[in-house]
Design a protein around this motif. Structure first.
Motif, short mmCIF file in Angstrom:
data_model
loop_
_atom_site.label_atom_id
_atom_site.label_comp_id
_atom_site.label_asym_id
_atom_site.label_seq_id
_atom_site.Cartn_x
_atom_site.Cartn_y
_atom_site.Cartn_z
N PRO A 1 0.70 -1.22 0.15
CA PRO A 1 -0.02 -0.10 -0.02
C PRO A 1 0.92 1.36 0.14
O PRO A 1 0.85 1.75 1.24
N VAL A 2 1.32 1.56 -1.20
CA VAL A 2 2.09 2.68 -1.33
C VAL A 2 1.61 4.14 -1.39
O VAL A 2 1.79 5.11 -1.02
N GLU A 3 0.37 4.11 -1.84
CA GLU A 3 -0.38 5.36 -2.27
C GLU A 3 -0.66 6.26 -1.08
O GLU A 3 -0.53 7.34 -1.18
N PRO A 4 -1.02 5.75 0.10
CA PRO A 4 -1.31 6.71 1.14
C PRO A 4 0.12 7.43 1.57
O PRO A 4 0.24 8.53 2.36
N LEU A 5 1.18 7.07 0.97
CA LEU A 5 2.40 7.85 1.54
C LEU A 5 2.90 8.76 0.47
O LEU A 5 3.87 9.83 0.70
N THR A 6 2.15 8.77 -0.63
CA THR A 6 2.58 10.02 -1.88
C THR A 6 2.21 11.21 -1.21
O THR A 6 2.60 12.24 -1.66
N GLN A 7 1.48 11.48 -0.17
CA GLN A 7 1.29 12.74 0.41
C GLN A 7 2.35 13.47 1.05
O GLN A 7 2.38 14.63 1.47
N TYR A 8 3.33 12.41 1.38
CA TYR A 8 4.66 13.03 2.31
C TYR A 8 5.78 13.40 1.20
O TYR A 8 5.82 12.69 0.29
N ASP A 9 6.52 14.56 1.77
CA ASP A 9 7.66 14.82 0.72
C ASP A 9 9.12 13.97 1.37
O ASP A 9 9.87 14.66 1.45
N TYR A 10 8.88 12.76 1.29
CA TYR A 10 9.74 12.11 1.84
C TYR A 10 10.18 10.78 0.73
O TYR A 10 9.06 10.21 0.20
N PRO A 11 11.25 10.23 0.60
CA PRO A 11 11.44 9.25 -0.09
C PRO A 11 10.58 7.71 0.24
O PRO A 11 10.47 7.64 1.62
N ILE A 12 9.87 7.21 -0.73
CA ILE A 12 9.20 5.94 -0.32
C ILE A 12 10.10 4.82 -0.27
O ILE A 12 10.49 4.56 -1.66
N VAL A 13 10.07 4.00 0.79
CA VAL A 13 10.82 2.76 0.59
C VAL A 13 9.66 1.37 0.70
O VAL A 13 8.76 1.39 1.46
N GLY A 14 9.63 0.68 -0.38
CA GLY A 14 8.94 -0.41 -0.44
C GLY A 14 9.35 -1.84 -0.04
O GLY A 14 10.54 -1.87 -0.61
#
Length: 267
Positions: A177-190
């Motif tokens: 579930p990556v989508e909720p993290l797109t609101q933050y201005d930080y790199p996403i680690v999956g």
């Protein structure tokens, strides 16, 4: 490199640290969640600050526990304990073979908060509502019931009735579930517990397992494009989803896989 103390893996803490802020998407994968714990341990020891966690199924449980202040090693100890196995109760074939006893003290030790909004780390829990057939994403609400609902894999576990929802495993429709993290201005680690592998065992059980795997895997393909970093390991395919016998090995695999990715990305 690890050394061993009383049969458990122990790591020497690295001096290097960069205080990089990241967000983390943790997939479902049952007992393979020990891999998540190794990832968290490596990130923590290398100075990363996790600002938000989004999880499905075991990813929701581990993410919530970590955000509540339970360390990866403490979680590993809980998952290995005899007390943890007692939370699973036979359900008499009613809507699921088993249910999770939410009143067990060991579960409260694993998730020692009442509501998921009561942490400094932002939490997002993904589940599927059987009534509407929709993915439901929670960023507030009761911690233990939401984690149980997100992990209710049918037909093994009965769905969890929560408010107007009948919640079941979030991994069925959104296993990373990556989508909720797109609101933050930080790199996403999956972090994915279901690496793609070829072939399957030619049997009824083998066919069912392969079908479930392909369903989970298909749900993450588009989401991987949103990740800045991606951690998995092909060796995860060698571990059974519902066996708790090799948690230490998977913890070590997650730890080393993360160090390898950090080295590759020069982080």
């Amino acid at each position: 490199m690890p050394f061993y103390l009383n049969g458990s893996i122990v790591y020497k803490k690295r001096e290097k640290g960069n205080n990089m802020k990241i967000t983390l998407a943790l997939s479902g994968g049952a007992a393979r969640g020990a891999f998540h714990l190794g990832v968290l341990e490596a990130l923590q020891q290398n100075g990363f600050s996790i600002e938000a966690i989004s999880g499905s199924s075991i990813g929701a449980i581990i993410g919530t526990s970590y955000a509540a202040g339970v360390s990866p090693r403490e979680q590993l100890e809980i998952f290995e304990s005899k007390a943890f196995k007692k939370i699973f109760k036979f359900n008499g074939f009613r809507n699921g073979f088993f249910r999770i006893d939410q009143q067990q003290n060991i579960l409260k030790k694993l998730i020692p908060i009442s509501h998921i909004e009561n942490t400094s780390v932002k939490l997002h829990i993904t589940a599927v509502d059987l009534v509407s057939g929709k993915i439901i994403r929670f960023d507030k609400g009761e911690a233990i019931p939401l984690c149980v609902g997100s992990s209710a894999v049918l037909p093994l576990f009965e769905p969890l009735v929560y408010k107007a929802y009948s919640l079941t495993d979030g991994g069925v429709m959104d296993n990373l579930p990556v989508e909720p993290l797109t609101q933050y201005d930080y790199p996403i680690v999956g972090v994915n517990l279901h690496p793609l592998f070829g072939g399957y065992e030619s049997s009824l059980a083998g066919g069912i397992r392969r079908t479930l795997f392909l369903t989970w895997h298909a749900s993450i393909q588009e989401h991987l494009k949103l990740c800045d970093f991606y951690i998995t390991n092909q060796k995860l395919s060698n571990y059974k989803l519902f066996s708790f016998k090799k948690l230490q090995e998977m913890f070590h695999l997650g730890y080393e896989s993360t160090l390898e990715e950090l080295s590759k990305q020069k982080l």
